[in-house]
Design a protein around this motif. Structure first.
Motif, PDB file in Angstrom:
ATOM      1  N   GLU A   1      14.340  31.720 -14.609  1.00 36.99           N
ATOM      2  CA  GLU A   1      14.545  30.273 -14.689  1.00 36.99           C
ATOM      3  C   GLU A   1      13.195  29.621 -14.965  1.00 36.99           C
ATOM      4  O   GLU A   1      12.182  30.018 -14.389  1.00 36.99           O
ATOM      5  N   SER A   2      13.224  28.619 -15.835  1.00 33.97           N
ATOM      6  CA  SER A   2      11.968  27.964 -16.205  1.00 33.97           C
ATOM      7  C   SER A   2      11.768  26.668 -15.423  1.00 33.97           C
ATOM      8  O   SER A   2      12.672  25.856 -15.306  1.00 33.97           O
ATOM      9  N   ARG A   3      10.529  26.496 -14.914  1.00 31.99           N
ATOM     10  CA  ARG A   3      10.127  25.179 -14.412  1.00 31.99           C
ATOM     11  C   ARG A   3       8.824  24.853 -15.132  1.00 31.99           C
ATOM     12  O   ARG A   3       7.759  25.393 -14.796  1.00 31.99           O
ATOM     13  N   HIS A   4       8.944  24.033 -16.171  1.00 28.90           N
ATOM     14  CA  HIS A   4       7.767  23.693 -16.961  1.00 28.90           C
ATOM     15  C   HIS A   4       6.895  22.719 -16.160  1.00 28.90           C
ATOM     16  O   HIS A   4       7.400  21.733 -15.634  1.00 28.90           O
ATOM     17  N   VAL A   5       5.595  23.023 -16.054  1.00 30.70           N
ATOM     18  CA  VAL A   5       4.665  22.176 -15.299  1.00 30.70           C
ATOM     19  C   VAL A   5       3.678  21.591 -16.302  1.00 30.70           C
ATOM     20  O   VAL A   5       2.966  22.339 -16.988  1.00 30.70           O
ATOM     21  N   ASP A   6       3.631  20.270 -16.400  1.00 33.39           N
ATOM     22  CA  ASP A   6       2.775  19.620 -17.391  1.00 33.39           C
ATOM     23  C   ASP A   6       1.316  19.647 -16.917  1.00 33.39           C
ATOM     24  O   ASP A   6       0.951  18.949 -15.974  1.00 33.39           O
ATOM     25  N   ILE A   7       0.495  20.470 -17.591  1.00 34.23           N
ATOM     26  CA  ILE A   7      -0.927  20.532 -17.215  1.00 34.23           C
ATOM     27  C   ILE A   7      -1.767  19.617 -18.118  1.00 34.23           C
ATOM     28  O   ILE A   7      -2.988  19.645 -18.084  1.00 34.23           O
ATOM     29  N   GLY A   8      -1.083  18.826 -18.958  1.00 35.93           N
ATOM     30  CA  GLY A   8      -1.770  17.842 -19.810  1.00 35.93           C
ATOM     31  C   GLY A   8      -2.200  16.651 -18.966  1.00 35.93           C
ATOM     32  O   GLY A   8      -2.319  16.761 -17.736  1.00 35.93           O
ATOM     33  N   PRO A   9      -2.393  15.499 -19.606  1.00 34.64           N
ATOM     34  CA  PRO A   9      -2.896  14.325 -18.873  1.00 34.64           C
ATOM     35  C   PRO A   9      -2.042  13.948 -17.661  1.00 34.64           C
ATOM     36  O   PRO A   9      -2.541  13.357 -16.712  1.00 34.64           O
ATOM     37  N   ARG A  10      -0.785  14.316 -17.654  1.00 31.49           N
ATOM     38  CA  ARG A  10       0.063  13.998 -16.502  1.00 31.49           C
ATOM     39  C   ARG A  10      -0.330  14.816 -15.259  1.00 31.49           C
ATOM     40  O   ARG A  10      -0.046  14.432 -14.124  1.00 31.49           O
ATOM     41  N   GLN A  11      -0.921  15.981 -15.492  1.00 30.47           N
ATOM     42  CA  GLN A  11      -1.485  16.809 -14.402  1.00 30.47           C
ATOM     43  C   GLN A  11      -0.516  17.091 -13.259  1.00 30.47           C
ATOM     44  O   GLN A  11      -0.869  16.945 -12.086  1.00 30.47           O
ATOM     45  N   GLU A  12       0.687  17.493 -13.639  1.00 28.29           N
ATOM     46  CA  GLU A  12       1.663  17.836 -12.608  1.00 28.29           C
ATOM     47  C   GLU A  12       1.151  18.967 -11.710  1.00 28.29           C
ATOM     48  O   GLU A  12       1.535  19.068 -10.552  1.00 28.29           O
ATOM     49  N   ASN A  13       0.263  19.797 -12.294  1.00 31.97           N
ATOM     50  CA  ASN A  13      -0.277  20.946 -11.550  1.00 31.97           C
ATOM     51  C   ASN A  13      -1.176  20.550 -10.381  1.00 31.97           C
ATOM     52  O   ASN A  13      -1.520  21.383  -9.562  1.00 31.97           O
ATOM     53  N   THR A  14      -1.576  19.264 -10.332  1.00 38.08           N
ATOM     54  CA  THR A  14      -2.419  18.843  -9.198  1.00 38.08           C
ATOM     55  C   THR A  14      -1.603  18.061  -8.166  1.00 38.08           C
ATOM     56  O   THR A  14      -2.162  17.585  -7.174  1.00 38.08           O
TER      57      THR A  14
END
Ligand SMILES: N[C@@H](CCC(=O)N[C@@H](CS)C(=O)NCC(=O)O)C(=O)O
Length: 242
Positions: free
Chosen positions: A28-41
């Motif tokens: 199952e995919s959970r895409h995490v936006d590491i671009g300017p939205r910075q979901e990873n932080t």
């Protein structure tokens, strides 16, 4: 169930998706936006991965981080087809390549990507906004290094040195592949998978010397064989859902 937190073009996510594809596993995919939205932080993600980076694997509620650890874990749990050589010595050689992919190739491509990818992504932001984005990174070492790069810049000389460091690894790859079809023996292994996304990135970043296959013909031949595998498209190309 396997759930992967990942980002479409991230090299480390691609390693894991290539492994999943080679093994024909459902996930199952959970895409995490590491671009300017910075979901990873965001706190929910940092609770899963304290370094605030992708990928992260959730296997039936157990969380595994670090792409090299994740791909060995997948081979432990789903050994068919095996992606590690049988002989202990070949496994050691495989792990050296996995380590080199992370600590030489990834580290140096990161320095090069700062000007080529990171700054253009934030072109619309003010200096204060850029600092704010960097200050959100949870890993203090990375935060420090990114802030240093923002203030001092990555010079042409730094970029050239980073490329030279990668070229040393590519020369080693040429030597190995002159004598063997794959990096750790007669069959494809996690060593080949660990390096693959970076070789694609050299081309994407216009690092012509690193993809000059006349200079490194055995690597060029390996690259054609890697790209011809069905896992290549499946693992490398994930549509950007943003
Ligand atoms: N050693 C880690 C490195 C992970 C890593 O650096 N991931 C990058 C993408 S390839 C990332 O999430 N970058 C976002 C950021 O640092 O803000 C691994 O292999 O999993």
């Amino acid at each position: 169930m396997l759930k992967l937190y990942h980002f479409c073009t991230s090299t480390c996510s691609r390693k894991v998706r290539l492994t999943l594809a080679e093994k024909g596993l459902e996930w199952e995919s959970r895409h995490v936006d590491i671009g300017p939205r910075q979901e990873n932080t965001e706190p929910w993600y940092v609770a899963l991965n304290p370094n605030g980076v992708v990928p992260t694997l959730d296997h039936d509620g157990e969380i595994i981080i670090e792409s090299n650890v994740i791909i060995e874990y997948l081979d432990d749990m789903f050994p068919d087809p095996p992606l590690r050589p049988e002989r202990g010595y070949d496994r050691a050689r495989m792990r050296i390549w996995m380590d080199r992919a992370e600590h030489v190739i990834h580290k140096n491509i990161n320095a090069i990507s700062f000007n080529k990818r990171f700054l253009p992504r934030l072109a619309e932001k003010s200096e204060e906004e850029k600092e704010e984005i960097i200050n959100r990174l949870p890993n203090p070492e990375k935060r420090h290094e990114m802030m240093r790069r923002l203030k001092a810049g990555v010079s042409v000389d730094d970029e050239a040195q980073a490329e030279a460091n990668i070229a040393v690894a590519m020369d080693r790859m040429e030597e190995v592949l002159q004598g063997s079809p794959w990096l750790a023996g007669d069959t494809l292994s996690l060593a080949d998978i660990a390096v693959t996304p970076f070789v694609e990135r050299f081309g994407a970043n216009d690092l012509a010397n690193l993809v000059d296959w006349a200079a490194r013909p055995a690597v060029g031949n390996w690259w054609s064989r890697i790209q011809a595998r069905p896992s290549y498209d499946e693992g490398m190309n994930f549509p950007d859902p943003r």
